[in-house]
Design a protein around this motif. Structure first.
Motif, short mmCIF file in Angstrom:
data_model
loop_
_atom_site.label_atom_id
_atom_site.label_comp_id
_atom_site.label_asym_id
_atom_site.label_seq_id
_atom_site.Cartn_x
_atom_site.Cartn_y
_atom_site.Cartn_z
N ILE A 65 0.81 -1.23 0.00
CA ILE A 65 0.00 0.00 0.00
C ILE A 65 0.85 1.28 0.00
O ILE A 65 0.63 2.17 -0.84
N PRO A 66 1.83 1.46 0.90
CA PRO A 66 2.60 2.72 0.85
C PRO A 66 3.31 2.94 -0.48
O PRO A 66 3.31 4.06 -1.01
N VAL A 67 3.92 1.89 -1.02
CA VAL A 67 4.61 2.03 -2.31
C VAL A 67 3.61 2.34 -3.42
O VAL A 67 3.87 3.18 -4.29
N GLY A 101 -1.85 19.67 2.50
CA GLY A 101 -3.04 19.41 3.30
C GLY A 101 -4.06 18.56 2.56
O GLY A 101 -4.71 17.68 3.12
N THR A 102 -4.20 18.83 1.25
CA THR A 102 -5.11 18.03 0.43
C THR A 102 -4.67 16.58 0.39
O THR A 102 -5.48 15.65 0.52
N LEU A 103 -3.37 16.37 0.23
CA LEU A 103 -2.85 15.00 0.20
C LEU A 103 -3.07 14.29 1.54
O LEU A 103 -3.36 13.09 1.57
N MET A 104 -2.92 15.01 2.65
CA MET A 104 -3.15 14.39 3.95
C MET A 104 -4.61 13.95 4.11
O MET A 104 -4.90 12.91 4.69
N ALA A 308 3.10 5.51 7.17
CA ALA A 308 3.98 5.62 6.00
C ALA A 308 3.21 6.12 4.79
O ALA A 308 3.82 6.65 3.84
N VAL A 309 1.89 5.97 4.78
CA VAL A 309 1.06 6.52 3.70
C VAL A 309 1.26 8.03 3.60
O VAL A 309 1.43 8.57 2.49
N PHE A 310 1.25 8.72 4.74
CA PHE A 310 1.46 10.17 4.74
C PHE A 310 2.87 10.52 4.26
O PHE A 310 3.07 11.50 3.55
N VAL A 311 3.84 9.71 4.67
CA VAL A 311 5.22 9.95 4.24
C VAL A 311 5.34 9.82 2.72
O VAL A 311 5.98 10.65 2.06
N MET A 312 4.73 8.80 2.15
CA MET A 312 4.80 8.58 0.71
C MET A 312 4.10 9.70 -0.06
O MET A 312 4.58 10.13 -1.12
N LEU A 313 2.98 10.17 0.45
CA LEU A 313 2.28 11.27 -0.21
C LEU A 313 3.11 12.55 -0.17
O LEU A 313 3.13 13.33 -1.13
N THR A 314 3.81 12.78 0.95
CA THR A 314 4.70 13.94 1.04
C THR A 314 5.84 13.84 0.03
O THR A 314 6.23 14.82 -0.61
N LEU A 315 6.39 12.62 -0.12
CA LEU A 315 7.46 12.42 -1.09
C LEU A 315 7.00 12.63 -2.53
O LEU A 315 7.79 13.02 -3.39
N SER A 316 5.72 12.37 -2.78
CA SER A 316 5.22 12.47 -4.16
C SER A 316 4.96 13.90 -4.60
O SER A 316 5.00 14.21 -5.79
N TYR A 372 12.61 9.67 5.63
CA TYR A 372 11.99 9.90 4.32
C TYR A 372 11.01 11.07 4.39
O TYR A 372 10.80 11.75 3.38
N LEU A 373 10.42 11.32 5.53
CA LEU A 373 9.56 12.50 5.68
C LEU A 373 10.38 13.77 5.54
O LEU A 373 9.97 14.73 4.86
N VAL A 374 11.54 13.81 6.18
CA VAL A 374 12.43 14.96 6.05
C VAL A 374 12.88 15.12 4.60
O VAL A 374 12.93 16.25 4.07
N LEU A 375 13.17 14.01 3.93
CA LEU A 375 13.57 14.05 2.52
C LEU A 375 12.45 14.65 1.68
O LEU A 375 12.71 15.48 0.78
N GLY A 376 11.21 14.27 1.94
CA GLY A 376 10.08 14.81 1.18
C GLY A 376 9.89 16.29 1.41
O GLY A 376 9.63 17.06 0.46
N ILE A 377 10.03 16.75 2.66
CA ILE A 377 9.86 18.17 2.97
C ILE A 377 10.98 19.00 2.33
O ILE A 377 10.73 20.09 1.77
#
Length: 386
Positions: A65-67, A101-104, A308-316, A372-377
């Motif tokens: 799911i996260p990937v 915020g929309t992605l969250m 991790a779903v939120f982390v992946m959306l931030t990375l995208s 990975y969250l820091v990487l996305g930000i």
């Protein structure tokens, strides 16, 4: 929900569904190939192999799911960037903070889906898959030891054994743990509170009797009675220390803290267990002064993994700010696949390293997602400035 949120959500969810089932189909194929070697053993036919592999699909959903979220979001944003749709949304006043915020918001249903599959559907399906396979093959659960499964059982009191109020500690060896949760070839070594051996019991089979007893059949019991409480060094070597008596019983009821739920953890890896099952088993291990590091890490991974779903959306999101001239859609999707796979690899690597080095379980489980969250930000700020 705003119109643009509905539009983005529809595109992300449709793409996510397609990618999720595409990846799970790939895993289904690989699992089926792995099961072909067992086809023909006992009653294990190709139909049982298909059923066994099909029951593993929910567990793969949980892992994928996260990937799948990352790849689907990158694909949608790359398409929107290529057709200038995202540029129009930015011109209409959608800031990076509002887009995030929309992605969250879009991630909340996916987080709930991940939790439900990981806590309820996946663990049950994995256990059922293993039971189907073992029942068809006619095998028992393997512990990795020739002597079978070894378990420690501490009971505050055992009236059936004549030790009420004193408490006993047992080391239980289960030769076979059958798929129907019955046991056979059982050896029980029972000690008093001073860790002196008092009873040795051998049983042909056993079945659990709720709420906290095992009914053992075909029991041979050897009782050991210490003849003197003097220290061994003070006794004459010719004086016997113990007196033994041997008897056989058709059945024996034994009170125990071991339950089929605890034994069922042998059917699945800790990573595939539910939070409830992990908590119960960790409590059992701690009561018996046993190491819990591996299961602590698995428990905290279960708690943090849905996020991790939120982390992946931030990375995208940074991919939405890359225009089509910065790379074609295919290259962006490929980058997303590599990014998602690297997250899974780092997550697994940290689990093993944390277990070996006895790092705090919450830190071991949360650190990869935080990195990975820091990487996305950082990526989002970079593309916003440029």
């Amino acid at each position: 929900m705003r119109t643009y949120e509905k539009y983005i959500g529809k595109q992300v969810y449709l793409t996510f569904s397609f990618i999720l089932f595409a990846f799970s189909g790939l895993f289904f194929f690989f699992d089926l190939i792995a099961q072909l070697d067992a086809v023909g053993h006992g009653n294990y036919r190709f139909g049982y192999a298909l059923l066994t592999v099909a029951l593993l699909v929910p567990g793969h959903f949980y892992e994928i799911i996260p990937v799948a979220v990352l790849i689907s979001a990158i694909y949608v944003f790359a398409q929107m960037a290529g057709s200038s749709e995202f540029t129009i949304l930015r011109a209409a006043g959608m800031s990076p903070q509002r887009a995030l915020g929309t992605l969250m918001k879009l991630g909340v249903p996916l987080l709930i889906l991940t939790f439900v599959i990981g806590e309820y559907i996946g663990p049950y399906a994995n256990q059922l898959s293993e039971r189907v396979r073992l029942s068809a093959i006619g095998s028992s659960v393997s512990s990795g030891f020739r002597s079978g499964v070894w378990l420690k059982d501490t009971v505050a009191s055992d009236a059936a054994a004549g030790a009420a109020g004193n408490g006993v500690t047992r080391f239980v060896n289960v030769g076979r743990l059958n798929p129907d949760a019955t046991i056979s070839n059982v050896k029980i070594y029972e000690f008093d509170p001073r860790y002196r051996l008092t009873h040795v019991r051998l049983a042909q089979s056993g079945v659990f009797v709720p709420p906290n007893q095992w009914k053992l059949d075909g029991v041979t019991e050897m009782a050991l009675e210490r003849l003197s409480d003097e220290p061994v060094a003070d006794l004459n070597s010719l004086i016997p220390l113990y007196q033994s008596s041997l008897k056989t019983m058709p059945s024996y009821l034994m009170r125990s803290e071991l339950t089929p739920r605890i034994l069922s953890v042998l059917l699945v890896a800790p990573e595939n267990m539910s939070i409830y099952a992990l908590t119960s088993y960790i409590h059992h291990l701690r009561e018996n002064s046993q190491d819990t590091q591996r299961y602590d890490v698995a428990l905290w991974r279960k708690i943090f993994y849905p996020f991790a779903v939120f982390v992946m959306l931030t990375l995208s999101l940074p991919f939405a700010y890359l225009h089509s001239r910065a790379g074609v859609v295919g290259m962006k999707v490929f980058g997303g696949i590599m990014l998602g796979m690297s997250f899974q690899l780092v997550n697994t690597l940290f689990s093993h390293i944390g277990t070996l080095n006895t790092w705090p379980a919450p830190v071991t489980a949360a650190l990869p997602a935080l990195l990975y969250l820091v990487l996305g930000i950082v990526g989002l700020r970079w593309v916003d400035r440029h």
